[in-house]
Design an enzyme around this catalytic site. Structure first.
Site, PDB file in Angstrom:
ATOM      1  CG  HIS A  72       7.683  42.652  13.471  1.00 32.64           C
ATOM      2  ND1 HIS A  72       7.341  42.720  14.789  1.00 32.64           N
ATOM      3  CD2 HIS A  72       8.079  41.385  13.247  1.00 32.64           C
ATOM      4  CE1 HIS A  72       7.514  41.526  15.352  1.00 32.64           C
ATOM      5  NE2 HIS A  72       7.971  40.706  14.431  1.00 32.64           N
ATOM      6  CE1 TYR A 200       7.347  49.314  20.400  1.00 28.72           C
ATOM      7  CE2 TYR A 200       8.752  50.241  22.095  1.00 28.72           C
ATOM      8  CZ  TYR A 200       8.601  49.683  20.850  1.00 28.72           C
ATOM      9  OH  TYR A 200       9.693  49.499  20.031  1.00 28.72           O
ATOM     10  N   PRO A 292      16.148  53.399  24.919  1.00 26.41           N
ATOM     11  CG  PRO A 292      16.031  51.495  26.242  1.00 26.41           C
ATOM     12  CD  PRO A 292      16.427  52.935  26.264  1.00 26.41           C
ATOM     13  CE  LYS A 296      13.987  55.136  15.374  1.00 24.90           C
ATOM     14  NZ  LYS A 296      13.789  54.398  14.132  1.00 24.90           N
ATOM     15  CE1 TYR A 384       9.344  49.804  15.360  1.00 25.54           C
ATOM     16  CE2 TYR A 384       9.269  51.203  17.295  1.00 25.54           C
ATOM     17  CZ  TYR A 384       9.414  49.950  16.724  1.00 25.54           C
ATOM     18  OH  TYR A 384       9.646  48.849  17.525  1.00 25.54           O
TER      19      TYR A 384
HETATM   20  C1  PHB Z   1      14.148  44.539  22.128  1.00 25.43           C
HETATM   21  O1  PHB Z   1      13.601  43.613  21.494  1.00 25.43           O
HETATM   22  O2  PHB Z   1      15.122  44.364  22.905  1.00 25.43           O
HETATM   23  C2  PHB Z   1      13.634  45.941  21.948  1.00 25.43           C
HETATM   24  C3  PHB Z   1      12.686  46.167  20.968  1.00 25.43           C
HETATM   25  C4  PHB Z   1      12.199  47.467  20.783  1.00 25.43           C
HETATM   26  C5  PHB Z   1      12.651  48.489  21.592  1.00 25.43           C
HETATM   27  C6  PHB Z   1      13.616  48.253  22.578  1.00 25.43           C
HETATM   28  C7  PHB Z   1      14.111  46.973  22.754  1.00 25.43           C
HETATM   29  O3  PHB Z   1      12.158  49.744  21.426  1.00 25.43           O
END
Ligand code: PHB
Ligand code: APR
Length: 389
Positions: A72, A200, A292, A296, A384
């Site tokens: 990605h 997000y 989460p 990280k 990120y």
């Molecule tokens: C996930 O795909 O579980 C996931 C992806 C990004 C995040 C947290 C969880 O920041």
């Protein structure tokens, strides 16, 4: 029984450390309290930094990731109806790999099996002894019988609830913690992902995240009050809330289906210092926990393992212990950077009960700066995709 490095915990940190050490002829024994199937049943995050991808390639555990993983080069953040794309490639010339932690763990087990590694599952009552001496050892019970493992060093890879961190005297430990006033309700569904990149969402009803594992496996989250229980949430209620928190034109594309996994996780930031005491080295969640939001957790475990494995290998190969002496300070420098990023994105994206209208304006302005300022985009993107080791 005797080994060079006793590893407590067979999650991603313990398995990756064991693999990198075994490849260089350093003997390890992994002591894991759960069964392999149980470890592999855990659903965790799915975004790998470039450093983690490189480590897994070095560990000979990357073939399936390179075949099934999804690179990605950007992600979206939303504010109410506005979609803001952060272009990692444009901002910092890097990308992330979307590939579930469960699969990473499966690949590490396979690589360890290939080396004939020693994993002991189902251990109980693990106790670390004489960690302040040059002759530490570990005792544990297995199938009702008591065992003793002599070793040179102990790697505490047993997660936040393990025994390793607490084996460091309280007077030596300095701990930092921030508990967030909400949790994440996560759902896994065998449905096509909402979008080709992660979304997000910052919405007045609360945070949401649209992620994925593969073209027919989606992972979604909505922020929920700490008082909520999984049984309070039907699938329909979840889909309806997720839809409400996404921009309308995007939400129209949501494909819903039965949840195959549904759980609520609390959010906390936690660090313990130092990450070494005598012969004991803490690694991964045993030493630190991140919310989460910044994806990280697994990636910090990987960078800890990078520093620690390099330290052990130099110690055994060249009798050079500087890597072990520098481990805690080096690992913590990167941990704190990831702590700041994870806290910052969590603060920017979630609905805090105590927030005033002013606080919510700060969230909006921070997101608008991310939308229009290349420097803000670069700072977000560099953190990120993963800061250098
Ligand atoms: C996930 O795909 O579980 C996931 C992806 C990004 C995040 C947290 C969880 O920041
Ligand atoms: N004895 C032996 N094993 C133990 C003990 C113990 N006393 N306590 C815990 N364990 C095992 C757990 O069963 C688990 O398999 O240690 C392992 C720790 O693994 P994780 O908790 O996954 O931590 P880590 O390997 O550091 O990986 C960090 O995994 O869980 C995610 O969010 C976390 O993404 C992060 C990553």
């Amino acid at each position: 029984m005797r080994t060079q490095v006793a590893i407590i915990g067979g999650g991603p940190a313990g398995l990756l450390l064991s693999q990198l050490l075994n490849q260089k002829g350093v003997e390890t024994v992994v002591l894991e309290r759960q069964s392999r199937d149980y470890v592999l049943s855990r659903i965790r995050a799915g975004v790998l930094e470039r450093g983690t991808v490189d480590l897994l390639q070095r560990a000979g555990a990357s073939a399936r990731m390179m075949k099934n993983g999804q690179p990605h080069c950007g992600c979206y953040l939303t504010h109410d109806q506005q979609m803001i794309r952060v272009d990692f490639a444009e901002a910092c010339g890097a990308e992330v790999m979307v590939y579930g932690q469960t699969e990473v763990t499966r690949d590490l087990y396979a690589a360890q099996d290939g080396l004939g590694a020693t994993h002991i599952h189902g251990v109980e009552n693990v106790v670390l002894h004489d960690i302040e001496t040059s002759k530490p050892y570990v005792t544990y019970d297995l199938d009702g019988a008591a065992h003793r493992l002599e070793c040179d060093f102990i790697a505490g890879c047993d997660g936040f609830h393990g025994v390793s961190r607490k084996s460091i005297p309280q007077a030596v430990r300095k701990e930092y913690e921030k508990i967030y006033p909400f949790g994440w309700l996560g759902v896994l569904s065998e449905t096509p992902p909402l979008h080709e990149e992660l979304i997000y969402a910052n919405h007045p009803r609360g945070f949401a995240l649209a992620s994925m594992r593969n073209p027919m496996l989606s992972r979604y989250y909505v922020q929920v009050p700490l008082s909520d229980r999984v049984e309070d949430w039907s699938d329909d209620a979840f889909w309806s809330e997720l839809r409400a928190r996404l921009p309308q034109d995007v939400a129209e594309g949501l494909v819903t289906g039965p949840s195959i996994e549904k759980s609520i996780a609390p959010l906390r930031s936690f660090v313990t210092e130092p990450m070494r005491h005598g012969a004991l080295f803490l690694c991964g969640d045993a030493a630190h926990i991140v919310p989460p939001t910044g994806a990280k957790g697994l990636n910090l475990a990987a960078s800890d393992v990078h520093y620690l494995s390099e330290g052990f290998i130099a110690h055994y190969d060249q009798s050079d212990s500087t890597g072990l002496e520098d481990y805690s300070q080096k690992a913590l420098a990167r941990v704190w950077q990831a702590m700041r990023f994870s806290w910052s994105v969590t603060t920017m994206m979630h609905h805090f009960p105590e927030h005033t209208a002013y606080d919510r304006e700060m969230q909006r302005v921070e997101l608008m700066q991310l939308a229009s300022n290349p420097t803000a985009q670069r700072l977000f993107a560099e953190n990120y995709v993963g800061l250098p080791y």
